[in-house]
Design an enzyme around this catalytic site. Structure first.
Site, PDB file in Angstrom:
ATOM      1  N   ASN A   1      -7.630   0.535   7.100  1.00 29.63           N
ATOM      2  CA  ASN A   1      -7.071   1.499   6.125  1.00 29.63           C
ATOM      3  C   ASN A   1      -7.886   2.662   6.556  1.00 29.63           C
ATOM      4  OD1 ASN A   1      -5.916   2.328   3.347  1.00 29.63           O
ATOM      5  ND2 ASN A   1      -8.330   2.650   3.191  1.00 29.63           N
ATOM      6  N   GLU A   2      -7.037   3.642   6.606  1.00 28.23           N
ATOM      7  CA  GLU A   2      -7.501   5.340   6.793  1.00 28.23           C
ATOM      8  C   GLU A   2      -8.717   5.258   7.790  1.00 28.23           C
ATOM      9  OE1 GLU A   2      -8.013   6.826   2.685  1.00 28.23           O
ATOM     10  OE2 GLU A   2      -5.832   7.078   2.709  1.00 28.23           O
TER      11      GLU A   2
ATOM     12  N   GLU B   1      -5.259  -2.311  -5.362  1.00 34.03           N
ATOM     13  CA  GLU B   1      -6.525  -2.427  -4.782  1.00 34.03           C
ATOM     14  C   GLU B   1      -7.710  -2.819  -5.758  1.00 34.03           C
ATOM     15  OE1 GLU B   1      -7.636   1.275  -2.936  1.00 34.03           O
ATOM     16  OE2 GLU B   1      -9.579   0.562  -2.306  1.00 34.03           O
TER      17      GLU B   1
ATOM     18  N   GLU C   1       0.913   4.822   1.094  1.00 34.32           N
ATOM     19  CA  GLU C   1       0.152   5.195  -0.181  1.00 34.32           C
ATOM     20  C   GLU C   1       0.880   6.521  -0.260  1.00 34.32           C
ATOM     21  OE1 GLU C   1      -4.075   5.075  -0.272  1.00 34.32           O
ATOM     22  OE2 GLU C   1      -4.156   3.379   0.959  1.00 34.32           O
TER      23      GLU C   1
ATOM     24  N   ASN D   1      -9.562   1.780   0.542  1.00 33.98           N
ATOM     25  CA  ASN D   1     -10.964   1.769   1.134  1.00 33.98           C
ATOM     26  C   ASN D   1     -11.861   0.461   0.914  1.00 33.98           C
ATOM     27  OD1 ASN D   1     -10.297   4.455   1.696  1.00 33.98           O
ATOM     28  ND2 ASN D   1     -11.360   5.206  -0.278  1.00 33.98           N
TER      29      ASN D   1
ATOM     30  N   GLN E   1      -1.103   3.632  -7.160  1.00 31.17           N
ATOM     31  CA  GLN E   1      -0.935   2.249  -7.009  1.00 31.17           C
ATOM     32  C   GLN E   1       0.017   1.712  -8.190  1.00 31.17           C
ATOM     33  OE1 GLN E   1      -4.909   0.458  -6.371  1.00 31.17           O
ATOM     34  NE2 GLN E   1      -5.536   2.075  -4.930  1.00 31.17           N
TER      35      GLN E   1
ATOM     36  N   TYR F   1      -1.210  12.222  -1.315  1.00 31.36           N
ATOM     37  CA  TYR F   1      -1.345  12.338  -2.370  1.00 31.36           C
ATOM     38  C   TYR F   1      -1.399  13.989  -2.894  1.00 31.36           C
ATOM     39  CZ  TYR F   1      -3.211   7.559  -2.768  1.00 31.36           C
ATOM     40  OH  TYR F   1      -3.419   6.248  -2.388  1.00 31.36           O
TER      41      TYR F   1
HETATM   42  O1  AHR Z   1      -5.462   4.745  -3.429  1.00 30.18           O
HETATM   43  C1  AHR Z   1      -6.650   4.938  -3.720  1.00 30.18           C
HETATM   44  C2  AHR Z   1      -7.497   5.182  -2.164  1.00 30.18           C
HETATM   45  O2  AHR Z   1      -7.009   6.405  -1.624  1.00 30.18           O
HETATM   46  C3  AHR Z   1      -7.399   4.135  -1.374  1.00 30.18           C
HETATM   47  O3  AHR Z   1      -8.315   3.388  -1.497  1.00 30.18           O
HETATM   48  C4  AHR Z   1      -7.449   4.890  -0.004  1.00 30.18           C
HETATM   49  O4  AHR Z   1      -6.815   4.391   1.029  1.00 30.18           O
HETATM   50  C5  AHR Z   1      -7.049   6.297  -0.391  1.00 30.18           C
HETATM   51  O5  AHR Z   1      -7.799   7.277   0.404  1.00 30.18           O
END
Ligand code: AHR
Length: 502
Positions: free
Chosen positions: A172-173, A27, A293, A72, A350, A244
């Site tokens: 995205n999200e 990103e 992700e 994001n 990432q 995450y």
């Molecule tokens: O990977 C970091 C961020 O985590 C990304 O930009 C977003 O999609 C997620 O919240």
């Protein structure tokens, strides 16, 4: 010593492993691009400004697809800013990460870099501040051969052949209030389906990923999936999932490393919602998952709060991964493999500097974090079909869960070479575990390789001053009885058992 058993039968398979589950993600965030993959003044840089030392480390990860440019970031991104002559590209405020984006790297540079690391690009489009018109234009720029405004624009930028980008993310999200252009499920579902239609009209060969929930703790989960899929089902090919894990102050190690159990439930629930919509629509199509992700992410939170906004390439989300993290990370990988029948794409989030297996020093070295190794092992060694892997293991209770198995594992079998690989973790902090692997079937093995990642200090990590503090050890062992193989998994370890037929 603890004792556990694994039962395998070559006839009982979860399904074919799609290699795209070993995808990753870059990103425009922090130092992922600038001083990460791209640093024209670095001594190892190539003619395009890409660091060759980083290219080598990425190549060794054998990642077949890389998501780009966000995250994001993409929800405020104008891709046109990053194409054409570099000296004419605007500097912009990136509102997602409160940084300065110079646009020195854009679509064409990234596609060129991805070829150097033997990967395909998985392109995300901006459905935050932009919409249908832009969705059609970006596909035309990237994939249409020529003779139209945007395809000719690409050609005028020196790129004669279309990029032929196959997989596209519809934003995205979009369920997250933090997202630029956050939407309700109905607002997003309508925009996504209309964008999907025109994108596929421009290039019918592409595959589309629609946004699922940002995580299973979102108040709109899983209604979001239901509503969005109800509006988009026949036009999209995958639904995204993100997760995450962090270690909260109240989590002990055994609680932390058990968190992948939730990931398994999350996958099963999202797959069920896909199937409910399939039934509702009397559809013949099964919708699969792009887990685009996933990682462990918490070490950098405190440091990031102190980073001044509006800098170029600020050091954001730089995680100092430990052995403890690598064990949870390994169990997440095992979970993805176990769900190979539904998870067809996954992106380790990432790849460089930002929540990443690779860290770079500007002007200096690039090194491997602890999580680099489990990913490299699985990505290079898992081939063929995932076997239905039954593990009978002693269990423990912890603060969040009950009945957590100490040993978790999964086996992947390659019909062609008859090679078998087992990936396993031992969560026990106190004891090694004797794993008995029972194999039904004819293939005979006489030797195997055992790779172990562990350390006496579970908080050990690789750092700039000691980049090889934690690394795997490999040994060869002889097999006496091919149908019942015994192997010791050291306490608190990630293990790879690689069997080649005699
Ligand atoms: O990977 C970091 C961020 O985590 C990304 O930009 C977003 O999609 C997620 O919240």
């Amino acid at each position: 010593m603890l004792k556990a058993k694994m039962f395998l039968d070559y006839e009982y398979r979860v399904g074919k492993l799609d290699r795209r589950v070993f995808g990753s993600f870059i990103e425009h965030l922090g130092r992922a691009v600038y001083t990460g993959i791209y640093e024209p003044t670095h001594p190892s840089s190539d003619e395009e400004g890409f660091r060759k030392d980083v290219i080598e480390l990425v190549k060794a990860l054998n990642t077949p697809i890389i998501r780009y440019p966000g995250g994001n970031f993409v929800s405020g991104y104008n891709w046109e800013d990053g194409v054409g002559p570099k000296d004419k590209r605007p500097k912009r405020l990136d509102l997602a990460w409160r940084s300065i984006e110079p646009n020195e790297v854009g679509i064409n540079e990234f596609v060129s870099w991805s070829k150097k690391v033997n990967s395909e690009v998985m392109m995300a489009i901006n459905l935050g501040t932009r919409g249908i018109d832009d969705a059609k234009n970006i596909v035309e720029y990237c994939n249409y051969p020529g003779g139209t405004y945007y395809s000719d624009l690409r050609i005028s930028h020196g790129i004669k052949e279309p990029h032929k980008i196959k997989v596209w993310c519809l934003g995205n999200e979009m369920d997250g209030p933090w997202q630029i252009g956050h939407k309700t499920a109905v607002e997003y579902g309508r925009l996504a389906v209309e964008s999907a239609k025109v994108m596929k009209w421009v290039d019918p060969t592409i595959e589309l990923v629609v946004c699922g929930s940002s995580n299973p703790w979102m108040p709109t989960y899983p209604e979001w999936e239901y509503t969005v899929l109800d509006l988009t089902y026949e036009y999209v090919d995958y639904i995204s999932m993100h997760i995450y894990y962090r270690k909260r102050p109240e989590d002990d190690t055994l609680t932390f490393v058990a968190k992948s159990i939730e990931m398994d439930n999350f996958i099963k629930t999202v797959a069920s919602v896909c199937d409910v919509i399939k039934a509702k629509k009397r559809s013949k199509k099964t919708l699969n998952i792009s887990f685009d992700e996933w990682n462990v992410w918490y070490h950098s939170a405190e440091k990031d709060r102190k980073v001044e906004p509006w800098q170029f390439a600020p050091p954001l989300c730089e995680e100092d991964y430990t052995v403890e993290d690598a064990i949870l990370f390994g169990s997440m990988l095992i979970t993805l493999l176990k769900n190979a029948n539904r998870v067809k794409i996954a992106c380790l989030a990432q790849l460089v500097n930002v929540i990443a297996p690779i860290t770079t020093q500007p002007g200096g070295i690039a090194f491997k974090r602890t999580i680099y190794y489990p990913f490299m092992h699985a990505s290079n060694m898992a081939k063929g079909d995932v076997l239905l892997t039954k593990v009978v293991s002693p269990k423990y209770d912890c603060k969040l869960y009950t009945d957590v198995p100490y040993v978790e594992g999964v086996a992947v079998y390659d019909e062609e070479s008859k090679g078998l690989v087992v990936f396993a973790i031992n969560r026990s902090l106190e004891e090694s575990t004797l794993l008995e692997i029972n194999i039904a079937g004819d293939t005979k093995y006489s030797r195997a390789e055992h790779i172990v990642l562990r350390d006496d200090d579970i908080y050990a990590s690789n750092t700039l001053s000691n980049p090889d503090r934690v690394k795997p050890q490999s040994s060869i062992f002889e097999i006496k009885e091919s149908k019942k193989i015994e192997i010791e998994l050291p306490k608190f370890s990630w293990n790879v058992l690689r069997f080649t037929p005699s």
